[in-house]
Motif scaffolding. Structure first.
Motif, mmCIF file in Angstrom:
data_model
loop_
_atom_site.group_PDB
_atom_site.id
_atom_site.type_symbol
_atom_site.label_atom_id
_atom_site.label_comp_id
_atom_site.label_asym_id
_atom_site.label_seq_id
_atom_site.Cartn_x
_atom_site.Cartn_y
_atom_site.Cartn_z
ATOM 1 N N GLY A 124 0.794 -1.228 0.000
ATOM 2 C CA GLY A 124 0.000 0.000 0.000
ATOM 3 C C GLY A 124 0.824 1.273 0.000
ATOM 4 N N THR A 254 -5.614 -2.251 -4.931
ATOM 5 C CA THR A 254 -5.836 -1.961 -6.358
ATOM 6 C C THR A 254 -7.282 -2.176 -6.800
ATOM 7 O OG1 THR A 254 -5.373 -4.230 -7.056
ATOM 8 C CG2 THR A 254 -3.491 -2.727 -6.863
ATOM 9 N N LEU A 255 -8.075 -2.900 -6.033
ATOM 10 C CA LEU A 255 -9.455 -3.272 -6.391
ATOM 11 C C LEU A 255 -9.513 -4.065 -7.687
ATOM 12 C CD1 LEU A 255 -11.277 0.078 -5.505
ATOM 13 C CD2 LEU A 255 -11.087 -1.965 -4.094
ATOM 14 N N ASN B 157 -3.052 3.130 2.204
ATOM 15 C CA ASN B 157 -3.201 3.009 0.751
ATOM 16 C C ASN B 157 -2.738 4.320 0.173
ATOM 17 O OD1 ASN B 157 -3.889 2.415 -1.835
ATOM 18 N ND2 ASN B 157 -6.047 2.028 -1.450
ATOM 19 N N SER B 158 -1.514 4.599 0.509
ATOM 20 C CA SER B 158 -0.824 5.859 0.273
ATOM 21 C C SER B 158 -1.446 6.728 -0.815
ATOM 22 C CB SER B 158 0.617 5.490 -0.104
ATOM 23 O OG SER B 158 1.435 6.597 0.001
ATOM 24 N N THR B 193 -0.116 -2.115 -12.502
ATOM 25 C CA THR B 193 -1.332 -2.554 -11.801
ATOM 26 C C THR B 193 -2.101 -1.320 -11.345
ATOM 27 O OG1 THR B 193 -0.153 -2.688 -9.703
ATOM 28 C CG2 THR B 193 -0.343 -4.721 -10.968
ATOM 29 N N PRO B 194 -2.707 -0.608 -12.305
ATOM 30 C CA PRO B 194 -3.372 0.651 -11.935
ATOM 31 C C PRO B 194 -4.585 0.425 -11.041
ATOM 32 C CG PRO B 194 -3.863 0.069 -14.206
ATOM 33 C CD PRO B 194 -2.857 -0.932 -13.716
ATOM 34 N N THR B 195 -4.850 1.417 -10.187
ATOM 35 C CA THR B 195 -6.075 1.412 -9.398
ATOM 36 C C THR B 195 -7.075 2.306 -10.102
ATOM 37 O OG1 THR B 195 -5.504 3.365 -8.108
ATOM 38 C CG2 THR B 195 -4.666 1.275 -7.311
ATOM 39 N N VAL B 248 -12.641 3.162 -0.276
ATOM 40 C CA VAL B 248 -11.881 2.505 -1.337
ATOM 41 C C VAL B 248 -12.706 1.346 -1.870
ATOM 42 C CG1 VAL B 248 -9.738 1.330 -1.902
ATOM 43 C CG2 VAL B 248 -9.728 3.179 -0.254
ATOM 44 N N SER B 249 -13.523 1.637 -2.865
ATOM 45 C CA SER B 249 -14.338 0.594 -3.473
ATOM 46 C C SER B 249 -14.667 1.022 -4.896
ATOM 47 C CB SER B 249 -15.634 0.392 -2.679
ATOM 48 O OG SER B 249 -16.458 1.545 -2.826
ATOM 49 N N ASP B 250 -15.124 0.074 -5.692
ATOM 50 C CA ASP B 250 -15.468 0.404 -7.077
ATOM 51 C C ASP B 250 -16.541 1.483 -7.139
ATOM 52 O OD1 ASP B 250 -13.663 -1.336 -8.216
ATOM 53 O OD2 ASP B 250 -15.038 -3.038 -8.111
#
Lengths: 346, 278
Positions: A124, A254-255, B157-158, B193-195, B248-250
């Motif tokens: 993280g 990352t979800l 989750n910086s 690995t993009p968020t 932090v969710s879709d």
């Protein structure tokens, strides 16, 4: 009467001397700055841009072992990162923090962090200077805020002096605080295991067993645990059955559904001191770990391809003899000088 | 002495006239720098924002109040009537708007004299700044929470929390009836690995409400209304009952897509000499 005074005077001098030798560690000889071991690659942390002075290191060390970093002044960084346990929390499967609360993951070693590209089991955080914020703010670890810590430190004359020595002025700022902690952590280099001495040809040789174990290691483990750091720093699902906590690992960051149950590949250095193992500390010893790889790996959707075999079986096929040889090799990765390094000691 | 008084009166009257005749603002000289501010005036539907006390009702018929509203505004850019852009130097282009602190409602910058017909800004913190060394993240960007304890940074989750809104509604089925929307995510530090990327760029045309005529010695203020009701009322409408906690969710991207439409330009105040006039 005069004699008495002289005697008391002498006594005081003796006490003073004793105290002095207790308080002042022999740092001048021990601190040699950050060094890249001959058999290590260049560090990921930008040491050139963040040169580590003895004064910054000393400040960082004092902070690392200062319980005032937690809300109720009970838990220091060193509480869960104990040097004798390879800077982990020996005997604890998951971290044990403030008010006897438990986390969900095993305390990671503060070791060779200068080479880490990402931190924590889920990666993280990607910047060492931002790492300390996480345990400090975690409600089940230190449950504190950095601005509060700075206020506590500002009330302590000793810290004013230490910050001034380290940074030129006595201002106690968040950036200096974080950088000082980084200075301490960056110095926690473990590079003097038997393995290193063999590699650097410093007069040590593998035994026949160790040599065979090393060959086995290179063919069966080094894909994810490459030398000399014994981790590639990636995130992988190594086939553990999810526990009741159902920790999704890297996915929480990352979800990305493809990253469910992936955790950072840990280093294999100093395993002698850092049990239990895995992100949730479920294996009490290395035999348990090897048994997992040889016969307990499951696929819950995102298993690492390196654990899939052509014959459809999962895991790493290992005989009892091979396990013994691997354990012999892993033994050569234990660095007694690291866990006893006075420079890093509380 | 009398003559001086007369001259003084005369010049005062001239100034007054000049102030009234807006069309006679002297032509801009881009070598000069003037003050410009963008005002983020929080409202909720057709009501002002009154933290904790006012009740609001969203399109789903849910009544709620708000206890906390705060968001980052950054990377300001202005386009003049000739179409030339002025980008505010990035180091002075980060602002934290706090719903509970009226003094925080202005994003104040210095720009070359000019008549500016549009403003562009980021709601949140750009990905480059989000991965810079700590030395370049001071003031409102201090990741240790130095920003008055606003708590606009996720340590674990910086990354920065771009937009934070909390309140209560009886539709929330928990003991404290609280709902919490903490929206962030900048795409992550690892491009492989993009968020999610919830960074929103907003551009507003100032022509209908008044261009900003920036002149040295004066301040222009671009007064925006920020309608927080748009967080819920959009496409789709968001039910608080169904989504009491969004972090932090879709689903955070649905909230971000809605809130990018919160901003509208109400009017511009030019030739301002003192913030009290605003």
């Amino acid at each position: 009467m005069n004699k008495m005074i002289v005697f008391i005077g002498l006594l005081l001098v003796v006490i003073a001397c004793n105290k002095a030798s207790e308080i002042i560690p022999e740092l001048p000889e021990l601190f040699e700055g950050f060094k890249q071991p001959a058999n290590f690659p260049a560090p990921a942390y930008n040491v050139a841009k963040n040169p580590i002075s003895k004064e910054q290191f000393e400040l960082g060390k004092k902070l690392f072992y200062d319980a005032r970093l937690s809300r109720n002044n009970t838990i220091s960084c060193g509480s869960c990162h104990i040097q004798a346990a390879g800077f982990t929390h020996h005997g604890h499967d998951v971290s044990h923090g403030i008010d006897d609360q438990l986390g969900t993951r095993n305390s990671m070693p503060i070791m060779n962090v200068a080479w880490n590209k990402a931190f924590f089991w889920d990666g993280g955080v990607a910047d060492l200077d931002l790492l300390a914020i996480v345990p400090i703010e975690n409600p089940v670890e230190m449950d504190e805020k950095v601005p509060n810590i700075l206020k506590k430190l500002q009330g302590d004359e000793q810290y004013h002096a230490l910050f001034e020595k380290a940074y030129g002025t006595s201002a106690i700022t968040s950036i200096r605080f974080l950088k000082a902690l980084s200075s301490f952590m960056v110095m926690a280099t473990s590079s003097n295991a038997k393995y290193d001495k063999v590699m650097r040809k410093e007069g040590a040789d593998f035994t026949q067993e160790e040599e065979q174990g090393y060959a086995l290691f290179r063919s069966k483990c080094a894909n994810c645990h490459p030398e000399p750091l014994f981790t590639d720093g990636t995130f992988r699902n190594n086939g553990l059955v999810p526990s009741a906590v159902n920790d999704l690992g890297r996915y929480d960051i990352t979800l990305n559904p493809l990253e469910k149950y992936k955790f950072k590949v840990p280093s294999l250095r100093n395993l002698k001191y850092t049990a239990p193992f895995m992100h949730d500390g479920r294996f009490l010893n290395l035999e348990g770990v090897l048994n997992h790889y040889s016969s307990e790996v499951v696929d819950n959707g995102t298993i690492d391809p390196s654990l899939e075999n052509d014959d459809g079986k999962l895991g790493i096929q290992l005989t009892a003899k091979e396990k013994k040889l691997l354990l012999a090799f892993l033994e050569t990765l234990n660095d007694e000088s690291f866990v006893q390094n006075k420079l890093l000691a509380e | 002495m009398k003559a001086i008084k007369h001259i003084f009166l005369l010049s005062a009257m001239t100034l007054l006239l000049a102030a009234c005749k807006k069309n006679e603002t002297p032509a801009p000289d881009s070598n000069n720098v003037g003050e410009l501010s963008v005002e983020f005036d929080n409202i909720v539907g057709n009501k002002t924002l009154q933290l904790n006390t006012a009740n609001y009702t969203n399109a789903s018929g849910e009544t709620f109040n708000l206890s906390l509203v705060q968001y980052y505004v950054s990377n300001l850019k202005f386009t003049n009537t000739q179409g030339a852009e002025y980008i505010v130097p990035q180091d002075s282009s980060y602002f934290l708007i706090l719903g509970h602190d009226r003094n925080s409602r202005f994003a104040k910058v210095n720009v070359p004299e000019g008549d500016y017909r549009s403003v562009t800004f980021t709601l949140g913190v750009d990905s480059i700044r989000s991965t810079m060394p700590v030395e370049q993240r001071q003031g409102v960007l201090d990741p240790t929470g130095g920003h008055d304890g606003a708590g606009m940074y996720w340590g674990w989750n910086s990354g920065y929390i771009f937009f934070k809104m909390e309140g209560t509604s009886s539709v929330v089925a928990s003991a404290d009836n609280k709902f919490r929307y903490h929206i962030g995510l900048y795409g992550g530090y690892d491009p492989t690995t993009p968020t999610l990327n919830n960074i929103k760029t907003i551009t507003l045309d100032l022509s209908p409400g008044g261009v900003a005529e920036v002149r040295k010695g004066y301040r222009s203020n671009i007064h925006l209304l920020v309608d927080l009701m748009k967080v819920f009322n959009g496409s789709p409408n968001i039910d608080i009952a169904q989504h009491p906690t969004v972090m932090v969710s879709d689903f955070s991207s649905v909230v971000a897509n809605n809130y990018q439409h919160m901003f509208s330009h109400d009017h511009t105040e030019n030739g301002v000499r003192n913030e009290n006039e605003l």
